[in-house]
Design a protein around this motif. Structure first.
Motif, PDB file in Angstrom:
ATOM      1  N   GLU A  90       0.840  -1.193   0.000  1.00 42.69           N
ATOM      2  CA  GLU A  90       0.000   0.000   0.000  1.00 42.69           C
ATOM      3  C   GLU A  90       0.877   1.245   0.000  1.00 42.69           C
ATOM      4  O   GLU A  90       1.987   1.243   0.548  1.00 42.69           O
ATOM      5  N   SER A  91       0.355   2.308  -0.597  1.00 43.38           N
ATOM      6  CA  SER A  91       1.044   3.594  -0.588  1.00 43.38           C
ATOM      7  C   SER A  91       0.018   4.708  -0.698  1.00 43.38           C
ATOM      8  O   SER A  91      -1.155   4.444  -0.992  1.00 43.38           O
ATOM      9  N   GLY A  92       0.466   5.934  -0.466  1.00 37.85           N
ATOM     10  CA  GLY A  92      -0.405   7.088  -0.643  1.00 37.85           C
ATOM     11  C   GLY A  92      -0.943   7.689   0.635  1.00 37.85           C
ATOM     12  O   GLY A  92      -1.622   8.718   0.599  1.00 37.85           O
ATOM     13  N   GLY A  93      -0.659   7.064   1.755  1.00 44.10           N
ATOM     14  CA  GLY A  93      -1.118   7.627   3.016  1.00 44.10           C
ATOM     15  C   GLY A  93      -0.367   8.895   3.375  1.00 44.10           C
ATOM     16  O   GLY A  93       0.611   9.274   2.721  1.00 44.10           O
ATOM     17  N   GLY A  94      -0.837   9.566   4.416  1.00 46.01           N
ATOM     18  CA  GLY A  94      -0.178  10.791   4.854  1.00 46.01           C
ATOM     19  C   GLY A  94      -1.043  11.570   5.816  1.00 46.01           C
ATOM     20  O   GLY A  94      -2.036  11.062   6.331  1.00 46.01           O
ATOM     21  N   LEU A  95      -0.626  12.803   6.052  1.00 49.77           N
ATOM     22  CA  LEU A  95      -1.346  13.716   6.943  1.00 49.77           C
ATOM     23  C   LEU A  95      -2.110  14.723   6.101  1.00 49.77           C
ATOM     24  O   LEU A  95      -1.536  15.350   5.201  1.00 49.77           O
ATOM     25  N   ASP A 104     -11.607   9.234  10.185  1.00 50.87           N
ATOM     26  CA  ASP A 104     -11.028   8.349   9.177  1.00 50.87           C
ATOM     27  C   ASP A 104      -9.572   8.001   9.482  1.00 50.87           C
ATOM     28  O   ASP A 104      -8.966   7.186   8.780  1.00 50.87           O
ATOM     29  N   THR A 105      -9.020   8.618  10.504  1.00 50.68           N
ATOM     30  CA  THR A 105      -7.635   8.350  10.872  1.00 50.68           C
ATOM     31  C   THR A 105      -7.455   6.887  11.257  1.00 50.68           C
ATOM     32  O   THR A 105      -8.164   6.377  12.131  1.00 50.68           O
ATOM     33  N   ALA A 106      -6.539   6.219  10.588  1.00 51.42           N
ATOM     34  CA  ALA A 106      -6.313   4.787  10.825  1.00 51.42           C
ATOM     35  C   ALA A 106      -5.162   4.301   9.956  1.00 51.42           C
ATOM     36  O   ALA A 106      -4.693   5.023   9.067  1.00 51.42           O
ATOM     37  N   LEU A 107      -4.756   3.078  10.219  1.00 48.10           N
ATOM     38  CA  LEU A 107      -3.840   2.368   9.326  1.00 48.10           C
ATOM     39  C   LEU A 107      -4.707   1.629   8.316  1.00 48.10           C
ATOM     40  O   LEU A 107      -5.586   0.857   8.704  1.00 48.10           O
ATOM     41  N   TYR A 108      -4.487   1.902   7.044  1.00 50.31           N
ATOM     42  CA  TYR A 108      -5.310   1.332   5.988  1.00 50.31           C
ATOM     43  C   TYR A 108      -4.585   0.168   5.327  1.00 50.31           C
ATOM     44  O   TYR A 108      -3.419   0.295   4.922  1.00 50.31           O
ATOM     45  N   TYR A 109      -5.288  -0.954   5.228  1.00 50.93           N
ATOM     46  CA  TYR A 109      -4.743  -2.179   4.634  1.00 50.93           C
ATOM     47  C   TYR A 109      -5.537  -2.553   3.386  1.00 50.93           C
ATOM     48  O   TYR A 109      -6.758  -2.393   3.351  1.00 50.93           O
ATOM     49  N   CYS A 110      -4.847  -3.111   2.403  1.00 48.58           N
ATOM     50  CA  CYS A 110      -5.550  -3.780   1.325  1.00 48.58           C
ATOM     51  C   CYS A 110      -5.338  -5.285   1.473  1.00 48.58           C
ATOM     52  O   CYS A 110      -4.360  -5.740   2.094  1.00 48.58           O
ATOM     53  N   ALA A 111      -6.270  -6.042   0.928  1.00 44.38           N
ATOM     54  CA  ALA A 111      -6.232  -7.490   1.052  1.00 44.38           C
ATOM     55  C   ALA A 111      -6.956  -8.110  -0.127  1.00 44.38           C
ATOM     56  O   ALA A 111      -7.803  -7.463  -0.752  1.00 44.38           O
ATOM     57  N   VAL A 144      -3.020   6.841   7.499  1.00 48.55           N
ATOM     58  CA  VAL A 144      -3.779   8.036   7.126  1.00 48.55           C
ATOM     59  C   VAL A 144      -4.127   8.776   8.406  1.00 48.55           C
ATOM     60  O   VAL A 144      -4.713   8.185   9.325  1.00 48.55           O
ATOM     61  N   THR A 145      -3.739  10.032   8.465  1.00 48.88           N
ATOM     62  CA  THR A 145      -4.031  10.860   9.621  1.00 48.88           C
ATOM     63  C   THR A 145      -4.748  12.122   9.158  1.00 48.88           C
ATOM     64  O   THR A 145      -4.237  12.842   8.297  1.00 48.88           O
TER      65      THR A 145
END
Length: 124
Positions: free
Chosen positions: A6-11, A90-97, A120-121
């Motif tokens: 996964e990529s693209g997360g951030g503040l 919506d702040t959380a650690l986002y996983y794909c599966a 994602v924060t």
């Protein structure tokens, strides 16, 4: 074996947008539905969205419906999660599966390969 990254997360500030990507290597996403889940500190992992195979039908959690959009680019072995109108909740650690259930599932137990997540924060 499928490796997911996964990529693209951030503040981001509340009301902002982010686009998450989930890229597969090893084996492709072919014949597999792909889901996004998230986990906030102290909370259980929860379903966010899923996109089916091969019809690319989509299904969302009520909490994100109308704000998030899941899509897939099979040629690039990548699934996206466009997140708009983000909220602090919506702040959380986002996983794909991925799952062999072609229609997808909202249950984490039905997924057999997981990425390590992207944070994602959302600030208020």
């Amino acid at each position: 074996q499928v490796q997911l990254v996964e990529s693209g997360g951030g503040l981001v500030q509340a009301g902002g947008s982010l686009r998450l990507s989930c890229t597969a290597s090893g084996r492709t996403f072919s014949s597999r539905a792909v889901g996004w889940f998230r986990q906030a500190p102290g909370k259980e992992r929860e379903f966010v969205a899923v996109i089916s195979w091969p019809a690319s039908s989509t299904f969302y959690a009520n909490s994100v419906k109308g704000r998030f959009t899941i899509s897939r680019d099979n040629a690039k072995n990548t699934v996206f999660l466009q997140m708009n109108s983000l909220k602090p909740g919506d702040t959380a650690l986002y996983y794909c599966a991925t799952t062999t259930y072609g229609s997808g599932s909202s249950l984490a137990k039905d997924y057999d390969f997981w990425g390590e997540g992207t944070q994602v924060t959302v600030s208020s």
